[in-house]
Enzyme design. Structure first.
Site, PDB file in Angstrom:
ATOM      1  N   HIS A  22     100.569 -44.086  65.560  1.00 13.01           N
ATOM      2  CA  HIS A  22      99.197 -43.815  65.981  1.00 13.01           C
ATOM      3  C   HIS A  22      98.872 -44.470  67.317  1.00 13.01           C
ATOM      4  O   HIS A  22      99.321 -45.564  67.622  1.00 13.01           O
ATOM      5  CB  HIS A  22      98.190 -44.242  64.911  1.00 13.01           C
ATOM      6  CG  HIS A  22      98.217 -45.695  64.581  1.00 13.01           C
ATOM      7  ND1 HIS A  22      97.075 -46.414  64.338  1.00 13.01           N
ATOM      8  CD2 HIS A  22      99.233 -46.568  64.455  1.00 13.01           C
ATOM      9  CE1 HIS A  22      97.383 -47.671  64.074  1.00 13.01           C
ATOM     10  NE2 HIS A  22      98.696 -47.783  64.133  1.00 13.01           N
ATOM     11  N   ASN A  23      98.120 -43.748  68.137  1.00 18.72           N
ATOM     12  CA  ASN A  23      97.639 -44.209  69.448  1.00 18.72           C
ATOM     13  C   ASN A  23      98.747 -44.447  70.470  1.00 18.72           C
ATOM     14  O   ASN A  23      98.518 -45.061  71.509  1.00 18.72           O
ATOM     15  CB  ASN A  23      96.791 -45.476  69.316  1.00 18.72           C
ATOM     16  CG  ASN A  23      95.460 -45.228  68.639  1.00 18.72           C
ATOM     17  OD1 ASN A  23      95.359 -45.331  67.416  1.00 18.72           O
ATOM     18  ND2 ASN A  23      94.448 -44.862  69.407  1.00 18.72           N
TER      19      ASN A  23
END
Length: 344
Positions: free
Chosen positions: A242-243
Site C-alpha cells: 500500500h502507498n
C-alpha cells in the site's frame, strides 16, 4: 492461420532473400527447435551451428553473416536481425483478429460506460460507474468494481480483478489473475493480543503503457493512492504494498516484494526475488541484483547486491571473502594454536 513468404518479410524489413523467395512461415521458433513452417533468427554468434541444422523454413540473419557451409533454410539478410525480430513479432501480433462485442453471459451494470470496439467476454462483471475506453479487450471472468476506469486500448486477460475506485491507464496489459486494489496489509495490535484492521481507503492508479504479469498483486493505499507510473513493466508473482510509488519505465522481474510506502524511482531494474522494506526510497536508474534485500535508501544510479544489500564492488569483495571462509577459519585456528604454544 496467417502465412508470410520470405519475399513479404524481406519487403517489410528492407532485407534480401537468399534462397526460396516463396518459402512460407506461419509461426516463430527458436533456432534450436525450428520446424518446417517456422521463422527463426540468428542474433548470437554462438548459435551459428544451428543455422546449418535447423528445420525452420526461414532464418533471419544480419547482412554481415556469411555461411561457412550450405544452409537448407531460406535466409533473409537484414541490417539488424535482433531489431527486425521485434518488428516482425509486432506485425504478427497486429495482424491477429481482434475480438469485439459484449458476451450475453457478461454482466454489465446499467450506467457503466463501454467505449466503441470493445470486447467483454463470458462471465466478466462490470459494476456501476465503470468507464471503459475505446478498443479494450476484457477477457472472461474479469471483475471491474464500482467506479473503476480503464483507458483506451487496454487488455485485461482472464481472471483480472480490479477493486472499486481504481484507475487503469491506456494501452496497459494486465495478465491473468492480476489483482489491483486489494486492501493493504495494515493491522494494529490490540489489548486482547489480537489485531485491529486499519481501513484502507485509498486506491491504485496505474498510468499508461504499463504491463503487469500474471498473479501480481498491487494493494490499494491506506489513504491517497498506490501509484504505478507510465511505462512500468512488472513480471509475474510480484507484491506491491500500500502507498508504494514506482517511477516511469522501471522494470521488475518475478517474485519481487515492495513493502508499504516505499518509493522506487524511474528507469530502475529490479531482478528476481528482490525485497524492499517499508518506507525505503530508491533513486532513479538504480539496479538491484536478484535475491537482494534493501532496508535503507539508495541514491540515484547506484547498484546493489546481496542481503542486506551492499554497493556493487563492496558486495563482490565480501562475496570473495565468504567463499574463502572455511580456509580462513582453518588458518585462524592454526595461528591460535601456534600462539598458545608460544605463550607456554
Amino acid at each position: 492461420m496467417m502465412e508470410f513468404t520470405a519475399e513479404m518479410i524481406a519487403g517489410f524489413l528492407g532485407g534480401e532473400v537468399i534462397g526460396d523467395k516463396n518459402a512460407k512461415v506461419h509461426t516463430v521458433s527458436s533456432i534450436e527447435e525450428g520446424k518446417a513452417g517456422s521463422l527463426t533468427y540468428l542474433t548470437n554468434p554462438k548459435y551459428e551451428p544451428f543455422v546449418y541444422t535447423t528445420g525452420a523454413s526461414i532464418v533471419l540473419v544480419d547482412s554481415s553473416f556469411t555461411p561457412s557451409r550450405p544452409v537448407a533454410a531460406t535466409l533473409v539478410r537484414v541490417a539488424d536481425a535482433g531489431a527486425c525480430v521485434l518488428r516482425l513479432l509486432e506485425m504478427y501480433n497486429a495482424a491477429k483478429p481482434r475480438r469485439t462485442g459484449i458476451s450475453p453471459r457478461a454482466s454489465v451494470a446499467e450506467g457503466a460506460v463501454v467505449g466503441e470496439e470493445c470486447y467483454i467476454g463470458d462471465f466478466a462483471v462490470v459494476e456501476a460507474g465503470v468507464r471503459i475506453g475505446r478498443g479494450c479487450q476484457i477477457y472472461p471472468q474479469v471483475y471491474l468494481g464500482q467506479g473503476t476506469t480503464v483507458g483506451d486500448g487496454t487488455i485485461l486477460y482472464p481472471g483480472v480483478k480490479v477493486y472499486e475506485g481504481c484507475t487503469i491507464g491506456s494501452r496497459c496489459i494486465l495478465h491473468a489473475g492480476a489483482v489491483i486494489g486489494a486492501d493493504g496489509f495494515g493491522f494494529l495490535p490490540n489489548a486482547e493480543g489480537g489485531f485491529d484492521k486499519i481501513p484502507q481507503l485509498g486506491n491504485v492508479v496505474i498510468e499508461d503503457d504499463v504491463e503487469i504479469g500474471a498473479n501480481t498483486c498491487i494493494d490499494r493505499a491506506k489513504t491517497d493512492s498506490t501509484v504505478i507510473r507510465r511505462g512500468v513493466k512488472l513480471d509475474n508473482l510480484i507484491q506491491i504494498g500500500h502507498n508504494v510509488q514506482i517511477g516511469e519505465n522501471t522494470v521488475s522481474s518475478a517474485q519481487t516484494g515492495i513493502a508499504g510506502t516505499s518509493k522506487v524511482g524511474a528507469n530502475c531494474f529490479l531482478a528476481g526475488q528482490v525485497g524492499i522494506a517499508d518506507h525505503v526510497t530508491i533513486g532513479d536508474r538504480v539496479k538491484i541484483g536478484s535475491k537482494s534485500g534493501l532496508d535503507k535508501d539508495v541514491p540515484d544510479g547506484e547498484i546493489r547486491f546481496g542481503y542486506p544489500a551492499l554497493p556493487g564492488m563492496q558486495y563482490h569483495r565480501a562475496a570473495n571473502v565468504f567463499k574463502r571462509l572455511p580456509e580462513l577459519d582453518k588458518r585462524v585456528l592454526a595461528l591460535e594454536k601456534e600462539i598458545t604454544e608460544l605463550k607456554k
